[in-house]
Scaffold this motif. Structure first.
Motif, PDB file in Angstrom:
ATOM      1  N   UNK A 208      17.753  56.762  29.470  1.00  0.00           N
ATOM      2  CA  UNK A 208      17.046  55.524  29.129  1.00  0.00           C
ATOM      3  C   UNK A 208      17.906  54.710  28.154  1.00  0.00           C
ATOM      4  N   UNK A 209      18.394  55.381  27.090  1.00  0.00           N
ATOM      5  CA  UNK A 209      19.183  54.687  26.066  1.00  0.00           C
ATOM      6  C   UNK A 209      20.455  54.074  26.667  1.00  0.00           C
TER       7      UNK A 209
ATOM      8  N   UNK B   8      20.196  36.567  22.203  1.00  0.00           N
ATOM      9  CA  UNK B   8      19.764  37.376  21.045  1.00  0.00           C
ATOM     10  C   UNK B   8      18.896  38.548  21.486  1.00  0.00           C
ATOM     11  N   UNK B   9      18.835  39.554  20.591  1.00  0.00           N
ATOM     12  CA  UNK B   9      18.021  40.758  20.797  1.00  0.00           C
ATOM     13  C   UNK B   9      16.921  40.700  19.738  1.00  0.00           C
TER      14      UNK B   9
ATOM     15  N   UNK C 196      17.034  39.447  25.117  1.00  0.00           N
ATOM     16  CA  UNK C 196      16.707  40.871  25.153  1.00  0.00           C
ATOM     17  C   UNK C 196      15.538  41.058  24.203  1.00  0.00           C
ATOM     18  N   UNK C 197      14.456  41.683  24.682  1.00  0.00           N
ATOM     19  CA  UNK C 197      13.238  41.781  23.868  1.00  0.00           C
ATOM     20  C   UNK C 197      12.782  43.228  23.712  1.00  0.00           C
ATOM     21  N   UNK C 198      12.575  43.638  22.465  1.00  0.00           N
ATOM     22  CA  UNK C 198      11.973  44.937  22.187  1.00  0.00           C
ATOM     23  C   UNK C 198      10.480  44.716  21.962  1.00  0.00           C
TER      24      UNK C 198
ATOM     25  N   UNK D  81      13.130  43.022  29.149  1.00  0.00           N
ATOM     26  CA  UNK D  81      12.482  44.007  28.288  1.00  0.00           C
ATOM     27  C   UNK D  81      13.457  45.135  27.995  1.00  0.00           C
ATOM     28  N   UNK D  82      13.929  45.154  26.757  1.00  0.00           N
ATOM     29  CA  UNK D  82      14.866  46.173  26.303  1.00  0.00           C
ATOM     30  C   UNK D  82      14.103  47.184  25.453  1.00  0.00           C
ATOM     31  N   UNK D  83      14.809  47.850  24.544  1.00  0.00           N
ATOM     32  CA  UNK D  83      14.164  48.848  23.695  1.00  0.00           C
ATOM     33  C   UNK D  83      15.051  49.111  22.490  1.00  0.00           C
ATOM     34  N   UNK D  84      14.436  49.461  21.367  1.00  0.00           N
ATOM     35  CA  UNK D  84      15.252  49.838  20.197  1.00  0.00           C
ATOM     36  C   UNK D  84      16.057  51.104  20.518  1.00  0.00           C
TER      37      UNK D  84
END
Ligand code: NDP
Length: 233
Positions: free
Chosen positions: A155-156, A222-223, A182-184, A137-140
């Motif tokens: 965080x970033x 992939x993201x 990697x999932x947003x 679990x990633x993030x934009x």
């Protein structure tokens, strides 16, 4: 009936982690849910009663390598191999300003969001079945190319580092057919996302599980977001 998948979800006591557990159980899968304080995880403990033999709770504090090693030793007692590892747990320190970002926040974010998921996946790698999936679990906000402002820096920084973890793990595990993503999740109504976020945890997790289920080896590294769309690195 398809064979149940053997899944492990971190940070499973609330938010997206709890929704992952609920969706996976509803789909007939077997789940190991980890959290820092299983004794206090009321929702998870209730679910254990509703799904006897299909849900196990184990403690995991990602900042502590010893806790990661202990989990790797205990896992075979409740689960023979893993088909899906969801590195969901994460921390966001809000209110950080340039000039006064505490070193402790950087350390905490890095351990929870980047080095923890890496060390956990490494420790569990022998227990990952051929063809397994690892969802990080990633993030934009971890995206360098879409950076807009100096916000949530620790965080970033840690999510950008986690993206490298995903890219490296995709290569390290490729010869065993293991897909690493990697999932947003989008902006989701949890303690982290807040009450005004766009998506419910159910909506985000339903989308993410479709993306995970639909991903093949060509997608490893992939993201992607909850709709399956590419997120800029
Ligand atoms: P929450 O803050 O609601 O839940 C975070 C979970 O992570 C909790 O279970 C927490 O445990 C656990 N956790 C935090 N640090 C650690 C640690 N060091 N070791 C073990 N567990 C830990 O967050 P969400 O459910 O919203 O987020 C889940 C994931 O999705 C995170 O990785 C987050 O970065 C990502 N994400 C979320 C977005 C959103 O809008 N909600 C947007 C983009 C990404 P405890 O209860 O003990 O604190």
């Amino acid at each position: 009936m398809p064979t149940p998948r053997r899944c492990l979800v971190t940070g499973a006591n609330r938010g997206l982690g709890l929704a992952f557990v609920q969706h996976l159980l509803a789909g007939g899968d077997d789940v190991v849910a980890t959290c820092r304080q299983p004794g206090r995880a009321a929702a998870l403990n209730a679910l254990v009663g509703e799904h006897p033999g299909h849900l196990h709770l184990l403690p995991l504090e990602l900042r502590e390598p010893r806790s990661i090693e202990a989990l790797a030793h205990e896992l075979p007692l409740v689960c023979d191999g893993l088909d899906l590892l969801v590195n969901n747990a994460g921390v966001l320190h809000s209110g950080e300003r340039f000039g006064s970002v505490p070193a402790a926040n950087l350390d905490d974010s890095f351990r929870s969001n980047a080095s923890g998921p890496f060390l956990l996946t490494q420790a569990l790698s022998k227990q990952l079945a051929a063809g397994a999936r690892v969802a990080n679990l990633s993030s934009s906000w971890g995206s360098i190319t879409s950076l807009e402002a100096f916000r949530t820096p620790t965080y970033a920084i840690s999510k950008a580092a986690q993206n490298m973890v995903t890219a490296l793990l995709a290569r390290a595990l490729a010869d065993r057919g293991i897909v690493v993503l990697a999932l947003n999740p989008g902006w989701v109504r949890t303690e982290m996302g807040g009450a005004h976020a766009e998506l419910s945890p159910d909506e985000a997790v339903a989308g993410l599980l479709e993306v995970i289920d639909g991903a093949g080896m060509a997608d490893s590294g992939r993201f992607l977001d909850w709709r399956g769309e590419d997120v800029p690195w």
